[in-house]
Design a protein around this motif. Structure first.
Motif, PDB file in Angstrom:
ATOM      1  N   GLN A  20      -1.720   6.866  -2.325  1.00 23.03           N
ATOM      2  CA  GLN A  20      -3.166   7.079  -2.222  1.00 23.03           C
ATOM      3  C   GLN A  20      -3.470   8.287  -1.336  1.00 23.03           C
ATOM      4  N   GLN A  21      -2.839   8.335  -0.181  1.00 19.66           N
ATOM      5  CA  GLN A  21      -3.092   9.426   0.768  1.00 19.66           C
ATOM      6  C   GLN A  21      -2.596  10.765   0.220  1.00 19.66           C
ATOM      7  N   GLN A  22      -1.396  10.792  -0.324  1.00 19.57           N
ATOM      8  CA  GLN A  22      -0.787  12.035  -0.807  1.00 19.57           C
ATOM      9  C   GLN A  22      -1.593  12.661  -1.951  1.00 19.57           C
ATOM     10  N   LEU A  23      -2.122  11.808  -2.827  1.00 18.35           N
ATOM     11  CA  LEU A  23      -2.832  12.314  -4.008  1.00 18.35           C
ATOM     12  C   LEU A  23      -4.350  12.288  -3.847  1.00 18.35           C
ATOM     13  N   GLY A  24      -4.844  11.761  -2.727  1.00 19.04           N
ATOM     14  CA  GLY A  24      -6.287  11.690  -2.498  1.00 19.04           C
ATOM     15  C   GLY A  24      -6.987  10.739  -3.451  1.00 19.04           C
ATOM     16  N   LEU A  25      -6.360   9.596  -3.707  1.00 20.06           N
ATOM     17  CA  LEU A  25      -6.925   8.612  -4.636  1.00 20.06           C
ATOM     18  C   LEU A  25      -8.011   7.794  -3.941  1.00 20.06           C
ATOM     19  N   ALA A  26      -8.964   7.294  -4.728  1.00 24.68           N
ATOM     20  CA  ALA A  26     -10.037   6.458  -4.188  1.00 24.68           C
ATOM     21  C   ALA A  26      -9.512   5.116  -3.692  1.00 24.68           C
ATOM     22  N   GLN A  27      -8.465   4.596  -4.334  1.00 26.54           N
ATOM     23  CA  GLN A  27      -7.885   3.326  -3.916  1.00 26.54           C
ATOM     24  C   GLN A  27      -6.379   3.350  -4.133  1.00 26.54           C
ATOM     25  N   GLN A  28      -5.703   2.411  -3.515  1.00 30.64           N
ATOM     26  CA  GLN A  28      -4.256   2.328  -3.664  1.00 30.64           C
ATOM     27  C   GLN A  28      -3.903   1.888  -5.076  1.00 30.64           C
ATOM     28  N   PRO A  29      -2.889   2.491  -5.672  1.00 23.17           N
ATOM     29  CA  PRO A  29      -2.451   2.013  -6.989  1.00 23.17           C
ATOM     30  C   PRO A  29      -1.708   0.683  -6.837  1.00 23.17           C
ATOM     31  N   PRO A  30      -1.655  -0.118  -7.889  1.00 28.21           N
ATOM     32  CA  PRO A  30      -0.916  -1.383  -7.802  1.00 28.21           C
ATOM     33  C   PRO A  30       0.590  -1.111  -7.772  1.00 28.21           C
ATOM     34  N   CYS A  31       1.338  -2.046  -7.230  1.00 24.92           N
ATOM     35  CA  CYS A  31       2.796  -1.909  -7.177  1.00 24.92           C
ATOM     36  C   CYS A  31       3.408  -1.837  -8.580  1.00 24.92           C
ATOM     37  N   THR A  32       2.677  -2.345  -9.573  1.00 26.90           N
ATOM     38  CA  THR A  32       3.201  -2.397 -10.940  1.00 26.90           C
ATOM     39  C   THR A  32       3.268  -1.037 -11.624  1.00 26.90           C
ATOM     40  N   ILE A  33       2.861   0.037 -10.954  1.00 25.79           N
ATOM     41  CA  ILE A  33       3.092   1.353 -11.568  1.00 25.79           C
ATOM     42  C   ILE A  33       4.577   1.698 -11.509  1.00 25.79           C
ATOM     43  N   CYS A  34       5.309   1.022 -10.626  1.00 28.36           N
ATOM     44  CA  CYS A  34       6.759   1.229 -10.516  1.00 28.36           C
ATOM     45  C   CYS A  34       7.549  -0.064 -10.751  1.00 28.36           C
ATOM     46  N   HIS A  35       7.015  -1.179 -10.232  1.00 30.77           N
ATOM     47  CA  HIS A  35       7.733  -2.455 -10.229  1.00 30.77           C
ATOM     48  C   HIS A  35       7.307  -3.370 -11.371  1.00 30.77           C
ATOM     49  N   ALA A  36       8.153  -4.363 -11.636  1.00 31.20           N
ATOM     50  CA  ALA A  36       7.859  -5.353 -12.671  1.00 31.20           C
ATOM     51  C   ALA A  36       6.667  -6.222 -12.282  1.00 31.20           C
ATOM     52  N   THR A  37       6.529  -6.515 -10.981  1.00 39.47           N
ATOM     53  CA  THR A  37       5.423  -7.349 -10.499  1.00 39.47           C
ATOM     54  C   THR A  37       4.848  -6.733  -9.233  1.00 39.47           C
ATOM     55  N   ASN A  38       3.711  -7.228  -8.786  1.00 41.51           N
ATOM     56  CA  ASN A  38       3.114  -6.740  -7.549  1.00 41.51           C
ATOM     57  C   ASN A  38       3.889  -7.169  -6.313  1.00 41.51           C
ATOM     58  N   ALA A  39       4.832  -8.085  -6.466  1.00 41.76           N
ATOM     59  CA  ALA A  39       5.671  -8.479  -5.329  1.00 41.76           C
ATOM     60  C   ALA A  39       6.666  -7.384  -4.981  1.00 41.76           C
ATOM     61  N   GLY A  40       6.969  -6.509  -5.950  1.00 38.09           N
ATOM     62  CA  GLY A  40       7.931  -5.439  -5.689  1.00 38.09           C
ATOM     63  C   GLY A  40       9.301  -6.006  -5.405  1.00 38.09           C
ATOM     64  N   GLY A  41      10.083  -5.307  -4.601  1.00 33.32           N
ATOM     65  CA  GLY A  41      11.386  -5.813  -4.202  1.00 33.32           C
ATOM     66  C   GLY A  41      12.543  -5.055  -4.812  1.00 33.32           C
ATOM     67  N   VAL A  42      13.721  -5.325  -4.297  1.00 30.50           N
ATOM     68  CA  VAL A  42      14.945  -4.669  -4.738  1.00 30.50           C
ATOM     69  C   VAL A  42      15.238  -5.028  -6.198  1.00 30.50           C
ATOM     70  N   GLY A  43      15.579  -4.038  -6.976  1.00 32.55           N
ATOM     71  CA  GLY A  43      15.957  -4.259  -8.366  1.00 32.55           C
ATOM     72  C   GLY A  43      14.803  -4.449  -9.325  1.00 32.55           C
ATOM     73  N   THR A  44      13.562  -4.255  -8.868  1.00 31.87           N
ATOM     74  CA  THR A  44      12.424  -4.478  -9.762  1.00 31.87           C
ATOM     75  C   THR A  44      11.720  -3.189 -10.164  1.00 31.87           C
ATOM     76  N   VAL A  45      12.279  -2.034  -9.805  1.00 34.30           N
ATOM     77  CA  VAL A  45      11.709  -0.769 -10.270  1.00 34.30           C
ATOM     78  C   VAL A  45      12.197  -0.587 -11.699  1.00 34.30           C
ATOM     79  N   VAL A  46      11.320  -0.957 -12.650  1.00 35.47           N
ATOM     80  CA  VAL A  46      11.694  -0.933 -14.062  1.00 35.47           C
ATOM     81  C   VAL A  46      10.758  -0.064 -14.896  1.00 35.47           C
ATOM     82  N   LYS A  47       9.674   0.390 -14.310  1.00 33.51           N
ATOM     83  CA  LYS A  47       8.709   1.198 -15.055  1.00 33.51           C
ATOM     84  C   LYS A  47       9.160   2.661 -15.071  1.00 33.51           C
ATOM     85  N   PRO A  48       8.854   3.371 -16.159  1.00 32.81           N
ATOM     86  CA  PRO A  48       9.283   4.774 -16.267  1.00 32.81           C
ATOM     87  C   PRO A  48       8.873   5.649 -15.084  1.00 32.81           C
ATOM     88  N   PHE A  49       7.651   5.464 -14.569  1.00 33.34           N
ATOM     89  CA  PHE A  49       7.194   6.258 -13.435  1.00 33.34           C
ATOM     90  C   PHE A  49       8.069   6.021 -12.207  1.00 33.34           C
TER      91      PHE A  49
END
Length: 160
Positions: A20-49
């Motif tokens: 959010q800070q780096q890109l000047g976004l209005a709000q924080q993006p959800p964890c699911t832009i990278c992770h399988a769930t909003n819980a995040g965690g090791v081994g759950t980065v499954v999204k292309p981004f």
């Protein structure tokens, strides 16, 4: 230990704020832009981004590596969805993995099963295996058990 609790303990909770800070976004993006769930965690980065950011040096708990990966994404004008660039999608409040909040993770097969369901399936399988094993050991102790209902009885002939 509970898998969800473990995921929360090893997640990098400040990453959405850094994005959010780096890109000047209005709000924080959800964890699911990278992770399988909003819980995040090791081994759950499954999204292309998220996979792309990792390929550009992102490591857990290192805000500087996230900033550098975002700068690489910006410089390369990378698109995880094949449409808008990742940075443009984020600035527009969209998921960089696809349009209209969709993602490119298949919604079928093993990849769509949450860890909770896998844990439940493993526990059920273990219980069934132990139950079958226990029943087999009882038959061995009691001479093989009674014949199945409806099975023909064996009659032995005696020599008289």
């Amino acid at each position: 230990m509970n898998p969800i609790l473990l995921a929360v303990l090893v997640a990098t909770p400040e990453f959405p704020g850094v994005i959010q800070q780096q890109l000047g976004l209005a709000q924080q993006p959800p964890c699911t832009i990278c992770h399988a769930t909003n819980a995040g965690g090791v081994g759950t980065v499954v999204k292309p981004f998220g996979i792309y950011l990792r390929s550009r040096g992102l490591v857990p708990f290192d805000d500087a590596s996230l900033r550098n990966a975002l700068l690489a994404d910006l410089a390369e004008r990378h698109s995880s969805s094949g449409g808008l660039t990742d940075i443009d999608a984020l600035k527009a409040g969209k998921d960089p993995n696809g349009t209209d909040g969709s993602n490119l993770v298949p919604a079928y097969g093993c990849s769509s099963v949450s860890p909770e369901y896998l844990l439940t399936a493993a526990a059920l399988g273990s219980w069934l295996w132990r139950r079958r094993r226990r029943a087999g050991s009882r038959r061995a102790v009691h001479g093989g058990g009674a014949p199945a209902p409806g099975a023909p009885r064996q009659v032995s002939k005696r020599n008289s």
